[in-house]
Design an enzyme around this catalytic site. Sequence first.
Site, PDB file in Angstrom:
ATOM      1  N   LYS A   9       3.234  -6.982  -0.444  1.00  0.00           N
ATOM      2  CA  LYS A   9       2.356  -6.802   0.704  1.00  0.00           C
ATOM      3  C   LYS A   9       3.177  -6.417   1.934  1.00  0.00           C
ATOM      4  CE  LYS A   9      -0.720  -9.641   3.488  1.00  0.00           C
ATOM      5  NZ  LYS A   9      -0.207  -8.989   4.651  1.00  0.00           N
ATOM      6  N   LYS A  14       9.799  -7.178   1.806  1.00  0.00           N
ATOM      7  CA  LYS A  14      10.276  -6.473   0.606  1.00  0.00           C
ATOM      8  C   LYS A  14      11.356  -5.446   0.935  1.00  0.00           C
ATOM      9  CE  LYS A  14       6.525  -3.326   0.765  1.00  0.00           C
ATOM     10  NZ  LYS A  14       7.201  -2.692   1.876  1.00  0.00           N
ATOM     11  N   LYS A  40       6.183   2.900   7.281  1.00  0.00           N
ATOM     12  CA  LYS A  40       7.051   2.294   8.325  1.00  0.00           C
ATOM     13  C   LYS A  40       8.455   2.904   8.307  1.00  0.00           C
ATOM     14  CE  LYS A  40       6.849  -2.143   7.653  1.00  0.00           C
ATOM     15  NZ  LYS A  40       8.010  -2.914   7.488  1.00  0.00           N
ATOM     16  N   ASP A 127       0.135  -3.344  -0.573  1.00  0.00           N
ATOM     17  CA  ASP A 127      -1.260  -3.691  -0.331  1.00  0.00           C
ATOM     18  C   ASP A 127      -2.148  -2.463  -0.207  1.00  0.00           C
ATOM     19  OD1 ASP A 127      -0.569  -5.068   2.988  1.00  0.00           O
ATOM     20  OD2 ASP A 127       0.196  -3.341   1.932  1.00  0.00           O
TER      21      ASP A 127
END
Length: 755
Positions: A9, A14, A40, A127
Amino acid sequence: MIQIALYGKGGIGKSTVSANLSAALADLNKRVLQVGCDPKHDSTRLLLGGAVIPTVLDYMRETPGEAQQLEALVFEGYRSTACVEAGGPKPGIGCAGRGILSSFEVLKRLGLRASSFDVVLYDVLGDVVCGGFAVPLRKEYADAVFLVTSGEYMALYAANNILRGIRNFEDTNPRVAGIIFNSRGFFAEEERVFAFSRAVGLPVLSSIPRDEVFSQAEKAGKTLAEAFPSSASAGIFRELAVYVETLEKDRSLLHPANPLGDLELEALVLGRRERVCMKPFTTAPATDEKTGTELCSLCQEKGPSAEIPSEIPETKSAGTPEEVPTQSPTPLPSRPPLYGCAFSGAATATFQVSDAATVLHGPRSCTHITADALACSFLRGGGINAGEVKQVPGLLPTDMEEEDVIFGGIEKLERKIEEALSAGWQTVFVVSTCPGGIIGDDVKRATSRVETRFPGARVIPVPVEGVLTGDFSTGLLEGYKRVADLIDPSVTPEKGLVNIIGERSFSLREEEHFRTIEGLIKKLGYGVNCRFLKGADTLSLRSFKKAEINMLACDDPETRALQAYLSDRFGLEFFELPFPVGFRESSLWVKALTARLLPGEDPSPLLEEQEELYRAGVVKYAPQLSGKRVLVVSYTEDIGWVLDTIRDLGMEIVKVGISVSFFGRGSPGLLSCEAFPVERDYTDEKRARDVRILMPDLVLSNYAPSVPEDGVHYDTIPFSPQVGFLSGLELAKRWSTLLRLPVTEGWKYDGGDES
Ligand code: SF4
C-alpha cells in the site's frame, strides 16, 4: 537471475524496504536493477544519495521517439545498482496504470534487458489494482512477489487485494514469496500480521521494527547498508537478500496466492463477526413471504444481520480449487441493443450547426470514423448532390495520444478549443470519447476556463463520454439539447413561419424531401424559419421561437424524444403528423395542416393540383404495368403507399408477407381488411415457396432474400422514400423499366468483334 516485485500500500514504506533490499543484494555482489513503479518516483532515491532522477514517462513525453536513449533513463546507484523510475501523471489526472504499461514498453524498446542483471526488483504501488499496476505481476516480469505490509487494516486489505491480482495471473506455478512485515509500532500489530499470514498460507519472511536508523539514513539519502551497515536492521535486510539469493535457485519456496474474502479479512483483522446489512433509504423493506421477517436489501437474507463463521481457515490447500456455487446467470434487463456510441451521436447533432465548430476530444481512431462519416454525408447530401460543394463545418479532433491518456488530455483539449476560437468560430461544442471519460478529463472545467479567455465566445460541453454514456441515440439527444441552449427563449412567435424538426442526419434525400415539403408549405403561404438541425446556423437557432408551429420530419423515437424535450423546455406548439409519403397520406396531411394553420380555409385547390400531377403519372406508366402480379414482402406494415400505388396502376397484389424483424413497425389492423392474402411471420422459405407457386411478375421487398430468387423481377421498397403526393410515381417509373427487361440478366453479344 530472478525478477522480484515488492507490492504494498502507498506510504507503507515499500520504497525504503526495496532500496535497502537492493543495497543488501548489491553487497552480495549481485548485479541489481531496481525499477520504481509508483507515480511518486522516489523508489531509488536512497540508492542514489538522495538524488531524484528523470522518469521514463517524463522523458517519453519530452523527447521524440527517435532521439530517446536508454542511458538517459538508467542511473547508477549504490555499488553499481541500476536505477529506473517509471513516474506517472499528477494526482487526479490521466491514467497512472497506463503509464506503467507504457514505461515497460519504452524500456523494452530502448533495449533494457532483465537478463543483464542477477536481480531485477520492481517496487510497485499496491493499492492501485488496475491492469497497468498489475503488469509487474505478469509472468514475464515477476518470478516472485513479496507483500510489504504493516498491521493496519488498509495495508492488509491492499496485501490481500494483491493476492487476488496474482491469482488472476497465476498459471500452474506458485509465485508468492511471502510477507515482509514493516512495523508501524502499534498495539497487537504483530499478531494481526501473523494471523493474516496463517490465513493466507504465507510465511513472514522479515519483521522490520521501527528503528531510528531508518530516518537518519534517509536524511543522509542512504540505505542502511551504506549508512549503518552494522545496525540490527541492516542485518535483517542482509538475511532477506540471502533469502532472495536462495529463491533464485529454488523456486519450490514459492507459494500459491490464496486471498481471503472481504468478510473473512474483516473478521480476522477487525474482529468483526457480523455482516452489517444496509437498507436503501427510500425502498420499502422486502419481507420473507412465509414468516413476514424483514429481509436485508443487499443480501436478501433473513434477520438484521447474518453471522459470519467464526472459524477462519488457517490455510487453503493450493491444489483444491475453491468451491463455486452453481448459479444461473443474472438475466440482463430487457433493453434494445446499443448502436454506435454517444460520442458519435452527439457529434452528429452539433456538427450540423453550420457556423459552429465541434471539438472531438479523443484518439484518432474514434474521431476519424465519426468525422469521416459526417463529412461524407454532408457533402453527398447537401453539397455535391445539390451541385454546389459547400465548406464542411468545423470538426476539430484533439487526436489524443498515449501520453495524453497517461498524463491527461485537458491541456491538449484547451489548446484545440483556443485554436477554434482564434480561427474565428464564435460557438464551439466539445464532445468527448470513451478514453477522455475513462481517464477522467474534466471537459466542463476546461471549457469554462477557455471561455473566460475569449469573452463573447460560447464553448458548450456536451456531457457524453463515448459508449460510457450510451448509444448513438443517447448522444444525439444530448447533442440536440446542447444545441437548444442557443435558442433565445424570449423570442415570440410570428405568423407565417414554421420550424422543421428531426430531419435524418445521414439520409441522402433529406434536401429533396425538404424542398417538397417547403413547396407545399409555401402554397399555404408559410415559410420555414429554422431547421432543427439541417443547415441551421446560430442565428436561425437563436430566433427558433419565431415559428408559429413546429413540424416533425419523422416519426422515430429520436424525433419524438426531441419533440418532448423542446416542448417541455420551451413550451412549443407541434403539428403531430410527420412528413407524408404517398398520395393518400399527403392529402390527409395537407387537410390537417390547413385546418391547423388556416382554420376555415379550403385546401381543395392544392389537392386538385397535386391529384392532376399524380393522375398524369399513373396514366403514363399504367400501360406497361397494368395486370402484372406483385408479391410484397416487408418487415414493416407501414407500406400503405406502396399498396396504393400498385392498385392505382392496375397491378394485382398476390400476397403480402410480413417478416419478423427488430426494425419492423407494426400497424395493427392496417392490412387486415384488405382484399388480398396477408401472411405474418413470413420467412425466406415461405417467400421462395410463393415465388415458385404464385409466379409473380415482380417481388417487392425491403430486404434481399437469403436464397437467390431466379426467374422473377425483384425491386426494393425504399428505406427513405420520396415524401409528398408523388412518392408512388417514382416506383412506377422504375417498375415500368424493370419489367421490360429480361428476367435473367447477363452479358449479351452486342454484335461487335468478340476477340
Ligand atoms: S465507443 Fe468509445 S472507443 Fe468506440 S468509437 Fe465510440 S468513443 Fe471511441
